[in-house]
Design a protein around this motif. Structure first.
Motif, PDB file in Angstrom:
ATOM      1  N   ARG A   1       5.983 -13.025 -11.779  1.00  0.00           N
ATOM      2  CA  ARG A   1       6.181 -14.362 -11.218  1.00  0.00           C
ATOM      3  C   ARG A   1       7.553 -14.594 -10.597  1.00  0.00           C
ATOM      4  O   ARG A   1       7.654 -15.204  -9.519  1.00  0.00           O
ATOM      5  CB  ARG A   1       5.900 -15.421 -12.286  1.00  0.00           C
ATOM      6  CG  ARG A   1       5.912 -16.861 -11.739  1.00  0.00           C
ATOM      7  CD  ARG A   1       5.444 -17.830 -12.803  1.00  0.00           C
ATOM      8  NE  ARG A   1       4.062 -17.581 -13.160  1.00  0.00           N
ATOM      9  CZ  ARG A   1       3.613 -17.500 -14.406  1.00  0.00           C
ATOM     10  NH1 ARG A   1       4.460 -17.619 -15.418  1.00  0.00           N
ATOM     11  NH2 ARG A   1       2.341 -17.296 -14.644  1.00  0.00           N
TER      12      ARG A   1
ATOM     13  N   HIS B   1       7.152 -12.318 -28.448  1.00  0.00           N
ATOM     14  CA  HIS B   1       6.157 -11.338 -28.884  1.00  0.00           C
ATOM     15  C   HIS B   1       6.810  -9.986 -29.188  1.00  0.00           C
ATOM     16  O   HIS B   1       6.293  -8.943 -28.807  1.00  0.00           O
ATOM     17  CB  HIS B   1       5.080 -11.180 -27.808  1.00  0.00           C
ATOM     18  CG  HIS B   1       4.424 -12.473 -27.433  1.00  0.00           C
ATOM     19  ND1 HIS B   1       3.480 -13.079 -28.227  1.00  0.00           N
ATOM     20  CD2 HIS B   1       4.615 -13.287 -26.362  1.00  0.00           C
ATOM     21  CE1 HIS B   1       3.093 -14.207 -27.654  1.00  0.00           C
ATOM     22  NE2 HIS B   1       3.765 -14.351 -26.538  1.00  0.00           N
TER      23      HIS B   1
ATOM     24  N   MET C   1       3.002 -16.437 -24.054  1.00  0.00           N
ATOM     25  CA  MET C   1       1.587 -16.769 -24.102  1.00  0.00           C
ATOM     26  C   MET C   1       0.890 -15.942 -25.175  1.00  0.00           C
ATOM     27  O   MET C   1       1.095 -14.742 -25.271  1.00  0.00           O
ATOM     28  CB  MET C   1       0.935 -16.500 -22.739  1.00  0.00           C
ATOM     29  CG  MET C   1      -0.545 -16.784 -22.695  1.00  0.00           C
ATOM     30  SD  MET C   1      -1.224 -16.535 -21.041  1.00  0.00           S
ATOM     31  CE  MET C   1      -2.945 -16.957 -21.337  1.00  0.00           C
ATOM     32  N   ASN C   2       0.079 -16.593 -26.005  1.00  0.00           N
ATOM     33  CA  ASN C   2      -0.690 -15.888 -27.014  1.00  0.00           C
ATOM     34  C   ASN C   2      -2.084 -15.600 -26.495  1.00  0.00           C
ATOM     35  O   ASN C   2      -2.701 -16.437 -25.827  1.00  0.00           O
ATOM     36  CB  ASN C   2      -0.778 -16.732 -28.290  1.00  0.00           C
ATOM     37  CG  ASN C   2       0.561 -16.873 -28.980  1.00  0.00           C
ATOM     38  OD1 ASN C   2       1.271 -15.888 -29.152  1.00  0.00           O
ATOM     39  ND2 ASN C   2       0.914 -18.080 -29.373  1.00  0.00           N
ATOM     40  N   TYR C   3      -2.595 -14.416 -26.797  1.00  0.00           N
ATOM     41  CA  TYR C   3      -3.920 -14.015 -26.350  1.00  0.00           C
ATOM     42  C   TYR C   3      -4.863 -13.981 -27.541  1.00  0.00           C
ATOM     43  O   TYR C   3      -4.448 -13.730 -28.669  1.00  0.00           O
ATOM     44  CB  TYR C   3      -3.853 -12.650 -25.661  1.00  0.00           C
ATOM     45  CG  TYR C   3      -2.935 -12.649 -24.466  1.00  0.00           C
ATOM     46  CD1 TYR C   3      -3.353 -13.155 -23.241  1.00  0.00           C
ATOM     47  CD2 TYR C   3      -1.638 -12.163 -24.570  1.00  0.00           C
ATOM     48  CE1 TYR C   3      -2.513 -13.168 -22.146  1.00  0.00           C
ATOM     49  CE2 TYR C   3      -0.780 -12.171 -23.479  1.00  0.00           C
ATOM     50  CZ  TYR C   3      -1.228 -12.673 -22.268  1.00  0.00           C
ATOM     51  OH  TYR C   3      -0.379 -12.696 -21.189  1.00  0.00           O
ATOM     52  N   ASN C   4      -6.151 -14.234 -27.272  1.00  0.00           N
ATOM     53  CA  ASN C   4      -7.168 -14.265 -28.313  1.00  0.00           C
ATOM     54  C   ASN C   4      -8.164 -13.122 -28.106  1.00  0.00           C
ATOM     55  O   ASN C   4      -8.248 -12.533 -27.035  1.00  0.00           O
ATOM     56  CB  ASN C   4      -7.913 -15.609 -28.268  1.00  0.00           C
ATOM     57  CG  ASN C   4      -6.989 -16.789 -28.492  1.00  0.00           C
ATOM     58  OD1 ASN C   4      -6.180 -16.783 -29.414  1.00  0.00           O
ATOM     59  ND2 ASN C   4      -7.089 -17.798 -27.642  1.00  0.00           N
TER      60      ASN C   4
ATOM     61  N   THR D   1      -2.576  -7.330 -26.324  1.00  0.00           N
ATOM     62  CA  THR D   1      -1.344  -7.606 -27.061  1.00  0.00           C
ATOM     63  C   THR D   1      -0.179  -7.000 -26.295  1.00  0.00           C
ATOM     64  O   THR D   1      -0.218  -5.838 -25.906  1.00  0.00           O
ATOM     65  CB  THR D   1      -1.406  -7.010 -28.480  1.00  0.00           C
ATOM     66  OG1 THR D   1      -2.565  -7.516 -29.142  1.00  0.00           O
ATOM     67  CG2 THR D   1      -0.179  -7.392 -29.284  1.00  0.00           C
TER      68      THR D   1
ATOM     69  N   ASP E   1       4.370  -7.999 -31.870  1.00  0.00           N
ATOM     70  CA  ASP E   1       2.929  -8.247 -31.880  1.00  0.00           C
ATOM     71  C   ASP E   1       2.114  -6.955 -31.948  1.00  0.00           C
ATOM     72  O   ASP E   1       1.104  -6.889 -32.650  1.00  0.00           O
ATOM     73  CB  ASP E   1       2.520  -9.055 -30.642  1.00  0.00           C
ATOM     74  CG  ASP E   1       2.979 -10.500 -30.718  1.00  0.00           C
ATOM     75  OD1 ASP E   1       3.808 -10.807 -31.595  1.00  0.00           O
ATOM     76  OD2 ASP E   1       2.520 -11.316 -29.896  1.00  0.00           O
TER      77      ASP E   1
ATOM     78  N   ASP F   1      -7.109 -12.199 -19.047  1.00  0.00           N
ATOM     79  CA  ASP F   1      -5.845 -12.116 -19.796  1.00  0.00           C
ATOM     80  C   ASP F   1      -4.902 -11.106 -19.165  1.00  0.00           C
ATOM     81  O   ASP F   1      -3.683 -11.334 -19.077  1.00  0.00           O
ATOM     82  CB  ASP F   1      -6.120 -11.741 -21.251  1.00  0.00           C
ATOM     83  CG  ASP F   1      -6.767 -12.872 -22.034  1.00  0.00           C
ATOM     84  OD1 ASP F   1      -6.712 -14.025 -21.569  1.00  0.00           O
ATOM     85  OD2 ASP F   1      -7.338 -12.600 -23.101  1.00  0.00           O
TER      86      ASP F   1
ATOM     87  N   ARG G   1       2.500 -13.035 -15.008  1.00  0.00           N
ATOM     88  CA  ARG G   1       3.622 -13.589 -15.778  1.00  0.00           C
ATOM     89  C   ARG G   1       4.867 -12.718 -15.613  1.00  0.00           C
ATOM     90  O   ARG G   1       5.985 -13.234 -15.465  1.00  0.00           O
ATOM     91  CB  ARG G   1       3.229 -13.691 -17.249  1.00  0.00           C
ATOM     92  CG  ARG G   1       4.263 -14.374 -18.129  1.00  0.00           C
ATOM     93  CD  ARG G   1       3.740 -14.508 -19.552  1.00  0.00           C
ATOM     94  NE  ARG G   1       4.703 -15.165 -20.418  1.00  0.00           N
ATOM     95  CZ  ARG G   1       4.819 -16.465 -20.561  1.00  0.00           C
ATOM     96  NH1 ARG G   1       4.038 -17.280 -19.876  1.00  0.00           N
ATOM     97  NH2 ARG G   1       5.726 -16.985 -21.374  1.00  0.00           N
TER      98      ARG G   1
ATOM     99  N   ALA H   1      -3.446 -12.635 -16.005  1.00  0.00           N
ATOM    100  CA  ALA H   1      -2.393 -13.606 -16.326  1.00  0.00           C
ATOM    101  C   ALA H   1      -1.127 -12.924 -16.809  1.00  0.00           C
ATOM    102  O   ALA H   1      -0.008 -13.325 -16.463  1.00  0.00           O
ATOM    103  CB  ALA H   1      -2.903 -14.587 -17.379  1.00  0.00           C
ATOM    104  N   ALA H   2      -1.276 -11.855 -17.620  1.00  0.00           N
ATOM    105  CA  ALA H   2      -0.107 -11.154 -18.147  1.00  0.00           C
ATOM    106  C   ALA H   2       0.680 -10.475 -17.044  1.00  0.00           C
ATOM    107  O   ALA H   2       1.920 -10.497 -17.039  1.00  0.00           O
ATOM    108  CB  ALA H   2      -0.547 -10.126 -19.189  1.00  0.00           C
TER     109      ALA H   2
END
Length: 403
Positions: A168, A199, A1-4, A192, A202, A158, A165, A161-162
């Motif tokens: 999980r 990643h 997953m990419n984060y913004n 990041t 990153d 974020d 992930r 969610a991280a």
């Protein structure tokens, strides 16, 4: 997953365990729905015991508690310590719970090194502080100097969610918490992560962007400094173009060999104007940096081969002038009060016999990403701890139920 990049966050710097633990434990005590924790180390000392109690209390009042620890870093928790939590409803998961060989931990590489706490999807903590008394000043001269941040705002979604992930594969059910995304402040933030999948570089990439765009100051305080050649070259290039580049590294190390490796790089950096200061009051365990008047980072990633090419790491990159200045003033006080500056003249003494080692070090940093790809790899593997009351500790360990 990419984060913004996320707008509208609030951030608070927490220095050492004296500021970090009381705040984290206070927030866990106030949790109503869910507590997610990832950490590399928990020790059974006064800090670990307090963490255990606040998690037990939270689980007993109906809060979902998911605790993920690393199978290498947290390898010695007793059966009693674990059972007290699991019996109260705390869900404990171990990342790569490999058995020992001749009493030695064999799962050295590709560790879960992240330190993240997310509470009710509303508030989160990120940094480099583990749950152990050696992060407290009363531990003595080997107490560690370290940092974390408390954040509120859209960035928490974020982080939530991280964490889910990573956890999980071991979760019994999906999270029912919807993270709060309302604006809370003026800070822009980017989460990041470094993993061994999509990643892998990153965090290093964000450092490189900041170094290349720095205009007049760059300060890096990092415990284990042995980065790749690209990062070293950009630090030197920044100094050449007039940026004041300051490194704060270990002068009283908890692992002397780590300082030895770092010192092999000093000559290369000093000769182009990079300033190097060794922090001598206590072991430096921090992983923070800042550039110019806005950019900063706090997280779990060292600038060494393990963090940059093997471990699972998490850093927050922060754009906030107030936070940048607060961190700068603190680091500047470390330099003026507790550091010794390293001169080029001092480093080149005895250079002739160190030259072959320095040559090898530079080739190692250049080639390490390729070397790291040859280390044993595995998909993230979590094991939930659910020991039976009458089952002996050795059996639990041999089955992979305890780290």
């Amino acid at each position: 997953m990419n984060y913004n990049w996320r707008e509208g966050n609030q951030v608070q710097l927490l220095i050492n365990g004296e500021e970090y633990y009381p705040r984290v434990f206070e927030c866990i005590r106030a949790a109503q729905r869910e507590v997610l924790i990832e950490t590399f180390i928990i020790f059974e000392d006064k800090v670990g015991n307090e963490l255990q109690q606040v998690l037990i209390d939270a689980a007993q009042r109906g809060v979902r508690v998911e605790l993920t620890v690393d199978g290498y870093g947290t390898a010695d928790l007793s059966r009693e310590f674990v059972t007290a939590m699991t019996s109260a409803g705390v869900n404990i998961h171990v990342f790569d719970p490999s058995p020992r060989w001749l009493g030695m931990r064999t799962n050295l590489f590709r560790r879960l090194h992240r330190k993240v706490v997310v509470i009710d999807g509303e508030r989160a903590f990120v940094g480099g502080i583990n749950y152990s008394a050696d992060h407290l000043g009363d531990f003595g001269p080997m107490a560690k100097q370290d940092y974390a941040v408390e954040v509120v705002g859209p960035i928490v979604a974020d982080l939530h969610a991280a964490s889910l992930r990573v956890m999980r594969p071991a979760l019994d059910a999906p999270s029912q918490v919807r993270p709060v995304t309302r604006l809370a402040g003026d800070a822009r933030m980017l989460l990041t992560v470094r993993d061994n999948d999509a990643h892998s570089r990153d965090i290093e990439a964000q450092y490189l962007l900041a170094i290349r765009s720095a205009n007049y100051r760059l300060v890096v305080a990092n415990a284990y400094f042995f980065p790749g050649y690209r990062l070293l070259r950009e630090l030197r290039n920044a100094a050449r173009r007039g940026v004041r580049v300051t490194l704060i590294l270990q002068g009283q190390p908890d692992m002397p060999w780590a300082r030895g490796f770092s010192r092999m790089l000093y000559n290369y950096l000093l000769r182009d104007g990079v300033e190097i200061h060794e922090y001598c009051q206590r072991p430096l365990h921090g992983k923070v940096a800042l550039a110019d008047r806005e950019w900063a980072t706090v997280g779990s990633s060292n600038l060494d081969p393990l963090s940059l090419a093997l471990n699972l790491e998490a850093n927050l990159f922060i754009r906030d002038a107030r936070f940048n200045q607060q961190l700068y003033e603190h680091l500047h006080s470390l330099i003026t009060e507790h550091c010794k500056r390293i001169s080029l003249e001092r480093v080149i003494r005895g250079y002739w016999w160190r030259a072959p080692l320095i040559f090898l070090c530079f080739h190692f940093t250049r080639l390490f990403p390729a070397i790291a790809s040859k280390f044993p790899g595995h998909s993230p593997r979590l094991k939930s701890l659910r020991p039976e009351p009458d089952e002996p500790h050795d059996a639990l360990y041999s089955q992979g139920k305890l780290p």
